[in-house]
Enzyme design. Structure first.
Site, PDB file in Angstrom:
ATOM      1  N   ARG A  68      39.651  17.606  30.776  1.00  0.00           N
ATOM      2  CA  ARG A  68      38.672  17.407  31.838  1.00  0.00           C
ATOM      3  C   ARG A  68      39.342  17.216  33.198  1.00  0.00           C
ATOM      4  NH1 ARG A  68      36.875  12.402  34.049  1.00  0.00           N
ATOM      5  NH2 ARG A  68      35.085  12.799  35.390  1.00  0.00           N
ATOM      6  N   GLU A 107      26.310  20.802  16.642  1.00  0.00           N
ATOM      7  CA  GLU A 107      27.635  21.426  16.600  1.00  0.00           C
ATOM      8  C   GLU A 107      27.967  22.034  15.239  1.00  0.00           C
ATOM      9  OE1 GLU A 107      26.993  18.311  17.599  1.00  0.00           O
ATOM     10  OE2 GLU A 107      27.272  18.415  19.764  1.00  0.00           O
ATOM     11  N   ASP A 144      33.877   7.911  30.303  1.00  0.00           N
ATOM     12  CA  ASP A 144      32.981   8.004  29.136  1.00  0.00           C
ATOM     13  C   ASP A 144      33.476   7.158  27.958  1.00  0.00           C
ATOM     14  OD1 ASP A 144      31.042   9.486  30.304  1.00  0.00           O
ATOM     15  OD2 ASP A 144      31.512  11.370  29.282  1.00  0.00           O
TER      16      ASP A 144
END
Lengths: 314, 279
Positions: free
Chosen positions: A164, A55, A114
């Site tokens: 999300r 990244e 997650d």
């Protein structure tokens, strides 16, 4: 009932549609399927570049691309875009004020299963500290789409945050809606208290206003999609008119919307402000509705904090 | 390279070294060691290699240069001033509050600076972005970047190296200043990043090794880089840190400090002696 759609879905759709009209390239760091840049990749493979799981490099590459006048989006999860690559964003993009749109998806608690390593509740705070950075956290799919185009046309760096989890597309039902960077959207006028929300919390703010209305409390609702530059004028007006504020954000109450509102109002119109959000803690794995309940990101908690804010009025 | 050109470039490199010492001395701080080590490479780049126009520093089709080891800004500013991007006398304002010559390169404030750098590793990635954009937009400009050997300890350098090879950026040339020293000591003792040649080759780069002070070798290396297709080129340039100033040569302590008046005079005397020999 409004349609439900995740703002990351709107991001992918916006890139694919706007790609026909504007010349830009899209970078991702091995998350194209999740961030939805894959939708753009499928349509414009020659303008999509996967940077792999790197990244920091992606963000500085984006800066280099921008120096040549080429518009660019650099995309990852909020944790790795704003978090891992913070220093690259500050020094490669922020300081030279380059036209890069940094996009962080899968922000905060609504990441769900997650868990904490991926639930970045600090991205808006981090991005807000960078001089000249425009920071946007849209409420729903229609607003997210509009934000992508606005960021593309904006001269200077932008950070866009998408979620999300599916959220009701309330903006799609507003006939006179217009997205303007730095301008809040008034959903409802009130006289007793104002709920200031952004991102995932906007539809819950409206539910909270309904709860309060049933109790005879008149609550205004404002959506501050652009956390920087902040619409201080609108917030000051709300503070003057209602004398009490509740902020609601899916983000740490440190450095995010609640903090920004307090900073602004302390200088223009100090009134009680209660902050609903992630209370200086990490997230955890779980089903999103259960996590929202656990972290107090609910309409009931916003309503409760509205009552407290009203009680604090002198 | 004919003798005349070689002599002329040697004089320019020596002038750049004098500019570096003047700038750092007037600032009272800065990074002379790694500036002096790259003076010959910078002289060649700015007077022979780069397709640039000092009167039009933002020319769209210009070659780009990124000083990834941004702390050696004095050598970049000296090269830009010698090439006519801004007045030489401004070099004395280095690091002063009202100056446009920041401690580390600032693309917004300084004519000819193509990328803001200073945080190690970031410039290399940005150079990759410029090279990629050239490919996307069918531009024939080339991108040059100078890296430090200590800088190569940054993980991002290898992320960028992977990226450049993956996207076949044959319009990108990196020069690695292999002077063997970093702030805390010899690179081999602090955190050994060598062998650079084998590492870059393994990452898919074309590797050329030269002496950083041999102008003929520098010329040959940049010419060879232009013939390489489908992969980026790195020129590993073995240099003497502090080159040209007797007491600074291969001396770690001159990585990041300015000479006081007595040593400033010695430095200028050393470089004037070299200038004399180039007459």
């Amino acid at each position: 009932m409004a349609d439900k759609k995740a703002t990351r879905e709107a991001y992918g759709a916006a890139l694919a549609t706007l790609g026909e009209k504007y010349d830009f390239v899209v970078l991702d760091a091995d998350l194209a399927a999740a961030t939805k840049t894959g939708v753009f990749k499928k349509k414009f493979p020659e303008r999509f570049f996967d940077c792999g799981i790197a990244e920091g490099n992606m963000v500085s590459v984006a800066a280099g691309i921008a120096t040549t006048g080429q518009k660019v989006f650099a995309t990852s999860f909020a944790m790795f875009a704003a978090g891992r690559a913070y220093e690259q964003i500050r020094n490669s993009i922020g300081y030279p004020h380059l036209n890069v749109n940094i996009v962080g998806t899968h922000a905060s608690i609504t990441v769900g299963e997650d868990g904490a390593t991926h639930q970045c509740s600090e991205d808006l705070a981090l991005m807000r500290t960078i001089p000249g950075m425009t920071v946007i956290s849209p409420a729903d799919a229609t607003e997210a789409y509009a934000a992508v185009e606005a960021a593309l046309l904006h001269d200077g760096p932008c950070y866009l945050r998408f979620g999300r989890f599916a959220v009701p597309d309330l903006t799609a039902e507003m006939s006179d809606y217009k997205f303007e960077l730095g301008k809040g959207v008034t959903y409802r006028e009130g006289s007793d208290v104002t709920i200031v929300a952004n991102g995932y919390m906007v539809h819950l703010a409206l539910e909270a206003a309904d709860i309060l209305k049933a109790e005879g409390i008149s609550a205004g609702v404002i959506n501050i999609h652009t956390i920087k530059p902040l619409d201080t004028e609108l917030l000051t007006k709300a503070a003057k008119e209602t004398g009490a504020i509740v902020t609601a954000e899916e983000h740490s109450v440190i450095g995010g919307l609640g903090a920004a509102v307090c900073e602004a109002l302390s200088e223009t119109c100090p009134v009680p402000v209660m902050r609903v959000g992630v209370q200086d803690t990490f997230g955890r794995s779980g089903k999103v509705p259960e996590l929202l309940e656990m972290y107090g990101l609910t309409a009931a908690n916003i309503a409760e904090n509205a009552r407290r804010a009203i009680a604090l009025k002198k | 390279m004919d003798k005349k050109k070689q002599l002329e470039l040697s004089r320019i490199a020596n002038d750049i070294r004098i500019d570096v010492i003047e700038g750092v001395y007037n600032a009272g701080c800065g990074h002379p060691g790694g500036s002096l080590s790259m003076a010959d490479v910078m002289a060649y780049l700015y007077f022979e290699e780069l397709r640039i126009d000092p009167k039009n520093p933002k020319w769209e089709d210009r070659d780009r240069f990124v000083l990834s080891k941004g702390h050696t800004a004095p050598v970049l500013y000296a090269a830009l001033a010698e090439r006519g991007f801004f007045p030489k006398e401004d070099l004395k304002t280095l690091r002063k509050t009202t100056s446009y010559l920041q401690g580390h390169p600032d693309m917004k404030g300084t004519p000819g600076v193509d990328m803001t750098t200073g945080s190690l590793g970031l410039g290399f990635s940005a150079a990759c972005g410029m090279a990629l954009s050239g490919k996307i937009n069918n531009k024939d400009y080339r991108v040059y970047t100078v890296l430090g050997d200590g800088e190569s300890e940054e993980g991002q350098v290898w992320e960028a190296a992977m990226f450049a090879a993956h996207y076949k950026l044959d319009n990108l040339v990196a020069v690695l200043d292999w002077n063997g020293l970093q702030i805390d000591g010899p690179i081999a003792e602090v955190m050994n990043p060598t062998p650079h040649d084998e590492k870059f080759r393994a990452f898919g780069w074309h590797v050329i090794s030269i002496c950083a002070h041999d102008l003929e070798a520098i010329e040959a290396a940049f010419a060879e880089a232009k013939t390489v297709k489908g992969k980026p080129t790195v020129i590993i340039a073995k240099s003497v840190k502090g080159k040209g100033v007797s007491y600074m040569e291969n001396a770690c302590e001159w990585h990041g400090q300015a000479p006081k008046e007595d040593l400033y005079k010695v430095a200028i005397e050393d470089l004037e002696k070299i200038a004399e020999s180039l007459k």
